[in-house]
Design a protein around this motif. Structure first.
Motif, PDB file in Angstrom:
ATOM      1  N   SER A 190      29.684  20.485  77.475  1.00 44.94           N
ATOM      2  CA  SER A 190      28.484  20.798  78.244  1.00 44.94           C
ATOM      3  C   SER A 190      27.565  19.581  78.244  1.00 44.94           C
ATOM      4  CB  SER A 190      27.755  22.012  77.674  1.00 44.94           C
ATOM      5  OG  SER A 190      27.172  21.709  76.421  1.00 44.94           O
TER       6      SER A 190
ATOM      7  N   TYR B 165      34.719  23.779  74.268  1.00 48.08           N
ATOM      8  CA  TYR B 165      34.007  23.599  75.528  1.00 48.08           C
ATOM      9  C   TYR B 165      33.260  22.277  75.518  1.00 48.08           C
ATOM     10  CZ  TYR B 165      29.523  24.652  73.324  1.00 48.08           C
ATOM     11  OH  TYR B 165      28.410  24.607  72.528  1.00 48.08           O
TER      12      TYR B 165
ATOM     13  N   CYS C 189      26.697  29.913  76.918  1.00 55.74           N
ATOM     14  CA  CYS C 189      26.679  29.735  78.380  1.00 55.74           C
ATOM     15  C   CYS C 189      25.319  30.095  78.978  1.00 55.74           C
ATOM     16  CB  CYS C 189      27.767  30.576  79.037  1.00 55.74           C
ATOM     17  SG  CYS C 189      29.440  29.957  78.754  1.00 55.74           S
TER      18      CYS C 189
ATOM     19  N   SER D 166      26.001  22.974  82.705  1.00 55.41           N
ATOM     20  CA  SER D 166      27.376  22.649  83.084  1.00 55.41           C
ATOM     21  C   SER D 166      28.369  22.939  81.960  1.00 55.41           C
ATOM     22  CB  SER D 166      27.490  21.182  83.502  1.00 55.41           C
ATOM     23  OG  SER D 166      26.588  20.882  84.528  1.00 55.41           O
ATOM     24  N   VAL D 167      28.285  24.125  81.379  1.00 58.09           N
ATOM     25  CA  VAL D 167      29.222  24.504  80.314  1.00 58.09           C
ATOM     26  C   VAL D 167      30.604  24.712  80.934  1.00 58.09           C
ATOM     27  CG1 VAL D 167      29.783  26.190  78.522  1.00 58.09           C
ATOM     28  CG2 VAL D 167      27.387  25.605  78.976  1.00 58.09           C
ATOM     29  N   MET D 168      31.591  24.027  80.377  1.00 55.63           N
ATOM     30  CA  MET D 168      32.962  24.161  80.869  1.00 55.63           C
ATOM     31  C   MET D 168      33.896  24.466  79.695  1.00 55.63           C
ATOM     32  SD  MET D 168      35.310  21.556  83.125  1.00 55.63           S
ATOM     33  CE  MET D 168      35.487  20.331  81.854  1.00 55.63           C
ATOM     34  N   ARG D 169      34.520  25.637  79.760  1.00 50.11           N
ATOM     35  CA  ARG D 169      35.499  26.006  78.740  1.00 50.11           C
ATOM     36  C   ARG D 169      36.758  25.187  78.997  1.00 50.11           C
ATOM     37  NH1 ARG D 169      36.075  32.088  77.628  1.00 50.11           N
ATOM     38  NH2 ARG D 169      35.282  32.012  79.735  1.00 50.11           N
ATOM     39  N   VAL D 170      37.187  24.447  77.985  1.00 52.66           N
ATOM     40  CA  VAL D 170      38.350  23.582  78.114  1.00 52.66           C
ATOM     41  C   VAL D 170      39.589  24.251  77.538  1.00 52.66           C
ATOM     42  CG1 VAL D 170      39.292  21.315  77.510  1.00 52.66           C
ATOM     43  CG2 VAL D 170      36.856  21.558  77.986  1.00 52.66           C
TER      44      VAL D 170
ATOM     45  N   ASN E  29      25.673  14.601  75.908  1.00 50.13           N
ATOM     46  CA  ASN E  29      26.945  15.278  76.156  1.00 50.13           C
ATOM     47  C   ASN E  29      27.378  15.988  74.882  1.00 50.13           C
ATOM     48  OD1 ASN E  29      27.402  14.324  78.887  1.00 50.13           O
ATOM     49  ND2 ASN E  29      27.590  12.314  77.932  1.00 50.13           N
TER      50      ASN E  29
ATOM     51  N   HIS F 106      21.827  24.208  77.289  1.00 56.32           N
ATOM     52  CA  HIS F 106      23.115  23.730  77.796  1.00 56.32           C
ATOM     53  C   HIS F 106      23.144  23.809  79.310  1.00 56.32           C
ATOM     54  CE1 HIS F 106      25.490  23.655  74.031  1.00 56.32           C
ATOM     55  NE2 HIS F 106      24.708  24.644  73.657  1.00 56.32           N
TER      56      HIS F 106
END
Length: 145
Positions: free
Chosen positions: A14, A12, A71, A78-82, A51, A76
């Motif tokens: 974030s 992820y 999350c 803007s946590v985004m799982r990639v 970042n 943190h």
């Protein structure tokens, strides 16, 4: 570490809720290493100017719970799982939490700079191509190369 066939890896990105001093980064790293070791989770985190990119791996249920905790963590945003995938083997079997940043804290055990992190991952034949691509993109977007 003895593994079952229930191994999971989550990558992820974030944004830190604020910029951290070197001492705060070291404290967070030590806390993550302790927590991950108790969960049987290994991984690698990169920090550059607020970042964050992190890969966590281990038993599926524990990795999922840890990611949900991340999350909800107010540190943190803007946590985004990639990437969220099952895995045959760990990428970081000996690291409760490896760590890299632009201006490496060389005095802290297990800390490497971003270029070195990329080289290490690229050299590991078992590192999935997509993970290397994510790290390369993170490094490029943080003006490190």
């Amino acid at each position: 570490m003895t593994e079952t066939n229930d191994l999971r890896q989550i990558t992820y990105v974030s944004t830190a809720s604020r910029l951290y001093t070197d001492d705060q980064v070291v404290s967070l790293l030590e806390q993550a290493r302790c927590n991950n070791a108790s969960l049987g989770v290994t991984g690698f985190m990169v920090y550059a100017d607020g970042n964050i990119m992190q890969i966590i791996e281990g038993p599926s249920e524990r990795v999922g719970k840890l990611f949900n905790t991340i999350c909800r963590d107010p540190r943190h945003g803007s946590v985004m799982r990639v990437l969220d995938t099952a895995a045959d083997a760990r990428i970081f079997p000996d690291w409760s939490m490896g760590f890299a940043r632009r201006d490496s804290l060389k005095s802290v055990d297990g800390v490497i700079d971003l270029r070195e992190a990329h080289e290490k991952l690229a050299a590991k034949s078992d590192t999935p191509h997509v993970v290397r691509q994510i790290l390369r993109s993170f490094i490029a977007n943080n003006a490190v190369i």
